[in-house]
Design a protein around this motif. Structure first.
Motif, mmCIF file in Angstrom:
data_model
loop_
_atom_site.group_PDB
_atom_site.id
_atom_site.type_symbol
_atom_site.label_atom_id
_atom_site.label_comp_id
_atom_site.label_asym_id
_atom_site.label_seq_id
_atom_site.Cartn_x
_atom_site.Cartn_y
_atom_site.Cartn_z
ATOM 1 N N LYS A 122 -3.669 4.326 5.946
ATOM 2 C CA LYS A 122 -3.003 3.169 6.541
ATOM 3 C C LYS A 122 -3.519 1.899 5.890
ATOM 4 C CE LYS A 122 -2.630 5.365 11.100
ATOM 5 N NZ LYS A 122 -2.988 5.232 12.528
ATOM 6 N N SER A 123 -2.600 0.928 5.789
ATOM 7 C CA SER A 123 -3.017 -0.346 5.202
ATOM 8 C C SER A 123 -1.983 -1.409 5.548
ATOM 9 C CB SER A 123 -3.169 -0.210 3.685
ATOM 10 O OG SER A 123 -3.504 -1.471 3.123
ATOM 11 N N THR A 124 -2.472 -2.638 5.767
ATOM 12 C CA THR A 124 -1.606 -3.792 6.011
ATOM 13 C C THR A 124 -2.018 -4.875 5.024
ATOM 14 O OG1 THR A 124 -1.453 -3.272 8.371
ATOM 15 C CG2 THR A 124 -0.822 -5.498 7.681
ATOM 16 N N ARG A 125 -1.065 -5.325 4.195
ATOM 17 C CA ARG A 125 -1.404 -6.328 3.205
ATOM 18 C C ARG A 125 -0.146 -7.029 2.732
ATOM 19 N NH1 ARG A 125 -1.998 -1.552 0.308
ATOM 20 N NH2 ARG A 125 -0.552 -1.362 -1.487
ATOM 21 N N TYR A 126 -0.396 -8.082 1.965
ATOM 22 C CA TYR A 126 0.705 -8.869 1.412
ATOM 23 C C TYR A 126 1.239 -8.188 0.159
ATOM 24 C CZ TYR A 126 3.257 -12.925 -0.359
ATOM 25 O OH TYR A 126 4.224 -13.773 -0.819
ATOM 26 N N SER A 127 2.556 -7.992 0.173
ATOM 27 C CA SER A 127 3.178 -7.317 -0.973
ATOM 28 C C SER A 127 3.541 -8.356 -2.026
ATOM 29 C CB SER A 127 4.426 -6.553 -0.531
ATOM 30 O OG SER A 127 5.103 -6.054 -1.665
ATOM 31 N N GLU A 128 2.911 -8.186 -3.228
ATOM 32 C CA GLU A 128 3.238 -9.096 -4.328
ATOM 33 C C GLU A 128 4.662 -8.851 -4.825
ATOM 34 O OE1 GLU A 128 1.605 -11.550 -5.416
ATOM 35 O OE2 GLU A 128 -0.258 -11.238 -4.283
ATOM 36 N N LEU A 130 7.367 -7.804 -2.808
ATOM 37 C CA LEU A 130 8.376 -8.317 -1.866
ATOM 38 C C LEU A 130 8.011 -9.679 -1.285
ATOM 39 C CD1 LEU A 130 9.128 -4.982 0.047
ATOM 40 C CD2 LEU A 130 10.366 -5.974 -1.904
ATOM 41 N N LYS A 131 6.767 -10.109 -1.546
ATOM 42 C CA LYS A 131 6.302 -11.424 -1.095
ATOM 43 C C LYS A 131 6.294 -11.542 0.432
ATOM 44 C CE LYS A 131 6.114 -12.732 -5.397
ATOM 45 N NZ LYS A 131 4.810 -12.837 -6.088
ATOM 46 N N ILE A 132 5.988 -10.425 1.119
ATOM 47 C CA ILE A 132 5.864 -10.450 2.581
ATOM 48 C C ILE A 132 4.737 -9.507 2.968
ATOM 49 C CG2 ILE A 132 8.283 -11.029 3.085
ATOM 50 C CD1 ILE A 132 8.779 -8.061 3.557
ATOM 51 N N ASN A 133 4.276 -9.610 4.234
ATOM 52 C CA ASN A 133 3.258 -8.697 4.741
ATOM 53 C C ASN A 133 3.925 -7.356 5.061
ATOM 54 O OD1 ASN A 133 0.981 -10.402 4.666
ATOM 55 N ND2 ASN A 133 1.610 -11.414 6.588
ATOM 56 N N MET A 134 3.269 -6.281 4.650
ATOM 57 C CA MET A 134 3.839 -4.937 4.816
ATOM 58 C C MET A 134 2.822 -4.043 5.479
ATOM 59 S SD MET A 134 6.888 -5.073 3.381
ATOM 60 C CE MET A 134 7.345 -3.394 2.974
ATOM 61 N N LYS A 135 3.346 -3.036 6.211
ATOM 62 C CA LYS A 135 2.516 -2.006 6.807
ATOM 63 C C LYS A 135 2.757 -0.728 6.019
ATOM 64 C CE LYS A 135 -0.243 -0.258 9.943
ATOM 65 N NZ LYS A 135 -1.624 -0.711 10.092
ATOM 66 N N TYR A 136 1.701 -0.239 5.425
ATOM 67 C CA TYR A 136 1.788 0.957 4.561
ATOM 68 C C TYR A 136 1.170 2.144 5.284
ATOM 69 C CZ TYR A 136 2.670 -2.377 0.784
ATOM 70 O OH TYR A 136 3.185 -3.369 -0.010
ATOM 71 N N LEU A 137 1.852 3.336 5.123
ATOM 72 C CA LEU A 137 1.300 4.582 5.653
ATOM 73 C C LEU A 137 1.569 5.685 4.611
ATOM 74 C CD1 LEU A 137 1.303 5.824 9.244
ATOM 75 C CD2 LEU A 137 1.887 7.456 7.434
ATOM 76 N N ALA A 138 0.504 6.389 4.260
ATOM 77 C CA ALA A 138 0.608 7.406 3.179
ATOM 78 C C ALA A 138 0.128 8.767 3.664
ATOM 79 C CB ALA A 138 -0.208 6.945 1.976
ATOM 80 N N LEU A 139 0.878 9.821 3.234
ATOM 81 C CA LEU A 139 0.480 11.191 3.550
ATOM 82 C C LEU A 139 0.388 11.990 2.240
ATOM 83 C CD1 LEU A 139 2.783 11.977 6.616
ATOM 84 C CD2 LEU A 139 0.340 11.432 6.645
ATOM 85 N N PRO A 140 -0.645 12.827 2.116
ATOM 86 C CA PRO A 140 -0.761 13.628 0.892
ATOM 87 C C PRO A 140 0.235 14.804 0.898
ATOM 88 C CG PRO A 140 -2.536 14.151 2.413
ATOM 89 C CD PRO A 140 -1.772 13.041 3.028
ATOM 90 N N VAL A 141 0.647 15.207 -0.308
ATOM 91 C CA VAL A 141 1.518 16.389 -0.458
ATOM 92 C C VAL A 141 0.653 17.489 -1.096
ATOM 93 C CG1 VAL A 141 3.587 17.338 -1.508
ATOM 94 C CG2 VAL A 141 3.530 14.919 -0.751
ATOM 95 N N ALA A 154 6.606 2.106 3.704
ATOM 96 C CA ALA A 154 6.172 0.737 4.043
ATOM 97 C C ALA A 154 7.280 0.019 4.797
ATOM 98 C CB ALA A 154 5.800 -0.022 2.778
ATOM 99 N N LEU A 155 6.882 -0.611 5.853
ATOM 100 C CA LEU A 155 7.821 -1.424 6.627
ATOM 101 C C LEU A 155 7.298 -2.882 6.694
ATOM 102 C CD1 LEU A 155 8.784 0.789 9.704
ATOM 103 C CD2 LEU A 155 10.275 0.027 7.859
ATOM 104 N N PRO A 156 8.190 -3.830 6.589
ATOM 105 C CA PRO A 156 7.741 -5.228 6.718
ATOM 106 C C PRO A 156 7.322 -5.525 8.176
ATOM 107 C CG PRO A 156 10.128 -5.146 6.574
ATOM 108 C CD PRO A 156 9.637 -3.733 6.322
ATOM 109 N N LEU A 157 6.327 -6.395 8.318
ATOM 110 C CA LEU A 157 5.852 -6.767 9.661
ATOM 111 C C LEU A 157 6.642 -7.927 10.265
ATOM 112 C CD1 LEU A 157 1.986 -6.513 9.181
ATOM 113 C CD2 LEU A 157 3.513 -4.888 10.269
ATOM 114 N N THR A 158 7.684 -8.332 9.563
ATOM 115 C CA THR A 158 8.471 -9.461 10.079
ATOM 116 C C THR A 158 9.112 -9.126 11.413
ATOM 117 O OG1 THR A 158 10.327 -8.670 8.745
ATOM 118 C CG2 THR A 158 8.952 -10.399 7.804
#
Length: 590
Positions: A122-128, A130-141, A154-158
């Protein structure tokens, strides 16, 4: 405005409400933000799992990048999220927003590393990108126990921010409404508290101005109601106490005002705090003009100031007889008593002043009177005794000498008798005792009777007696016998002290209110230095000549007392060897 208790309480009330709303808002913000992000993560996790199951075969093959990228685009539209497929070495195999071939290696991204290590990243950071804050969630395959890639959504936090903003907008609006309602309620509540206090303040102010009948309405049983009741009770007791003090003050002022003695009170440093009317008359000042001044400034008597200071220093009663010179000479008996509080500390001094000037003068007059009477009585008695002893010592006195001696004894006895009569008359006149009551008197008849009495002496001395009396005169009120005595004394004196062939004149005239009499002669006259004292008892200008003429020294004193008893006034004008004029008046009968 903010000096008012009402606004202070209301302001404090609003501050508490606003602080509570802020605390609530901050707490709500944290809770909602955590709640929405948690829900968002759960949704992303579900969608990520779904995408991973759909693309697992393609990821395992790791060869069909275009197909993976195309599928990612399709799934992204349906999931409404950005989907990124990353290979085991960090190479981007597909991305719904950008060309995967142009994207940098994603192996070191935080959420990627975390998913490899823990299974979920999990991670929340500014996307260079899309230029907005995003919520990232990753799962291994995984394949055959090995990680062959990573699926990241990733979904925007807007949306979260917009939802929170909408909620907070509603909260702020509700808060403003709550503040307005709280303000209205606060003002209403504090008005119920402060209005009785304001009324108390108003009533207290009225009472301070002397309106002691003001009272409060008791409308409740709470603390303010009990306070109003206690206030009214206090006002009743205060009014009674002030009335009591006022009554005592009025009594003291009445006593001080009616006292013939002067009373001065000073504080512990000698400044005047009280000056009664008698003291004002002593020193010809007004109390309101000298309050707060030192006693020496007002009385100008060092001796009086010494008495005050001595009583202040010793705390004892000090009595002394002093003489003051300002504003006029007086002899005063001073009694100073210190004022002490309950701790025996000296707070000031009360000084009582008694004017004994007249008393001392009367004592002096009495002493002189006793001396004069003794002398006047001793002289004829000595003469009588001497002649009688001479006659007794001579067995065969010559008849001529015997007769001459007896005539002398008779003359001295007559003079002694006249002196006693004059003393008794003077005593009666001074004490207000008269043989008759006051009556209307015709001065024409009085003067005619008096002239009948003195005419033999006038004829013997061949005097020129002039009478200038109107035929009709207004009446006066008085004791006729005393009025006759007055005219006899003055006309007889004029005849006695006027040489043979001289002139005596009696003139009477009147104005609107008074009847005037002038009795003048061309006799020996009176020296100017003796004029102020001629109405004193036993005072004679020429003692030897007065005795030879049969005077007792009381005639003019009797005259003055008779005139004063009849509300008149007498004056004298005289010049040595030229004559004397007595001028006096009586009020007319109204």
């Amino acid at each position: 405005m903010f000096k008012s208790i009402r606004w202070r309480v209301t302001t404090l009330y609003l501050i508490l409400i606003i602080a509570a709303l802020l605390m609530f808002s901050l707490t709500l913000k944290g809770f909602l933000e955590d709640y929405f992000i948690t829900q968002l993560e759960d949704n992303i996790l579900k969608e990520t799992r779904l995408v991973r199951s759909l693309l697992k075969d393609e990821i395992v093959s790791n060869k069909r990048v275009k197909k993976i990228d195309r599928l990612v685009d399709e799934y992204s539209n349906e999931a409404e999220a950005r989907i990124t497929i990353i290979g085991s070495e960090g190479k981007v195999l597909g991305d719904s927003e950008q060309d995967p071939l142009k994207m940098e290696n994603h192996l070191q991204r935080h959420e990627v590393q975390q998913s490899i290590k823990t299974g979920v990243g999990k991670s929340t950071r500014y996307s260079e990108t899309l230029k907005i804050n995003m919520k990232y969630l990753a799962l291994p395959v995984k394949h055959s126990g090995n990680i062959v890639g990573v699926v990241r959504l990733a979904l925007p936090l807007t949306q979260v921010k917009e939802a929170l903003a909408d909620i907070f907008s509603r909260v702020i609006n509700a808060g403003l409404i709550a503040i307005i309602i709280s303000l209205i309620l606060g003002l209403s509540l504090t008005k119920r508290i402060t209005k009785p206090i304001e009324r108390m303040t108003e009533v207290a102010g009225e009472m301070a101005q002397g309106h002691l009948d003001q009272r409060l309405m008791v409308t409740s049983d709470d603390e303010l109601g009990r306070l109003s009741y206690v206030f009214n009770n206090m006002a009743d007791k205060l009014k009674n106490k002030i009335n009591e003090i006022s009554d005592e003050k009025n009594k003291i002022e009445a006593v001080l005002s009616s006292m013939g003695d002067g009373v001065i009170a000073v504080d512990n440093i000698g400044k005047i705090i009280l000056f009664n009317p008698s003291a004002e008359n002593f020193f010809e000042v007004k109390e309101e003009e000298i309050i707060g001044k030192y006693s020496l400034e007002v009385t100008r008597s060092h001796k009086l100031d010494q008495v005050v200071m001595e009583s202040l220093e010793k705390g004892e009663e000090v009595s002394e007889e002093i003489e003051i010179l300002y504003p006029e000479e007086r002899i005063i008996r001073v009694k100073a008593t210190s004022i002490k509080d309950q701790d025996e500390q000296i707070q000031g001094v009360v000084v009582v002043l008694r004017d004994i000037t007249e008393l001392r003068h009367l004592e002096q007059v009495r002493t002189e009177f006793v001396g004069n009477v003794s002398h006047e009585l001793r002289t004829p008695l000595t003469s009588i005794k001497g002649y009688v002893e001479t006659l007794l010592a001579n067995d065969n006195p010559d008849s001529a000498i015997y007769k001459r001696f007896l005539n002398v004894v008779k003359d001295e006895a007559d003079r002694l008798e006249q002196l006693i009569i004059d003393l008794l008359d003077l005593s009666k006149i001074e004490s207000g005792i008269s043989g008759k009551g006051y009556e209307a008197i015709n001065l024409n008849q009085v003067i005619e009777d008096v002239l009948t009495i003195v005419m033999p002496k006038v004829s013997d001395k061949e005097l020129n007696l002039k009478i200038d009396v109107p035929a009709e005169l207004a009446m006066i009120s008085g004791d006729e016998s005393q009025i006759k005595r007055l005219y006899i004394n003055l006309i007889d004196n004029a005849v006695k002290y006027t040489p043979n062939c001289g002139e005596v004149k009696v003139k009477v005239y009147e104005d609107d209110e008074k009847i005037w009499t002038e009795i003048s002669d061309t006799g020996i006259g009176i020296p100017s230095e003796d004029l102020p004292r001629i109405f004193e008892r036993f005072y004679r200008v020429d003692k030897a000549r007065s005795r030879n003429l049969g005077g007792t020294g009381l005639g003019l004193s009797i005259v003055k007392h008779i005139i004063e008893q009849h509300n008149g006034m007498i004056d004298v004008e005289s010049e040595v060897e030229k004559g004397t004029k007595f001028i006096f008046y009586f009020p007319k009968v109204k």
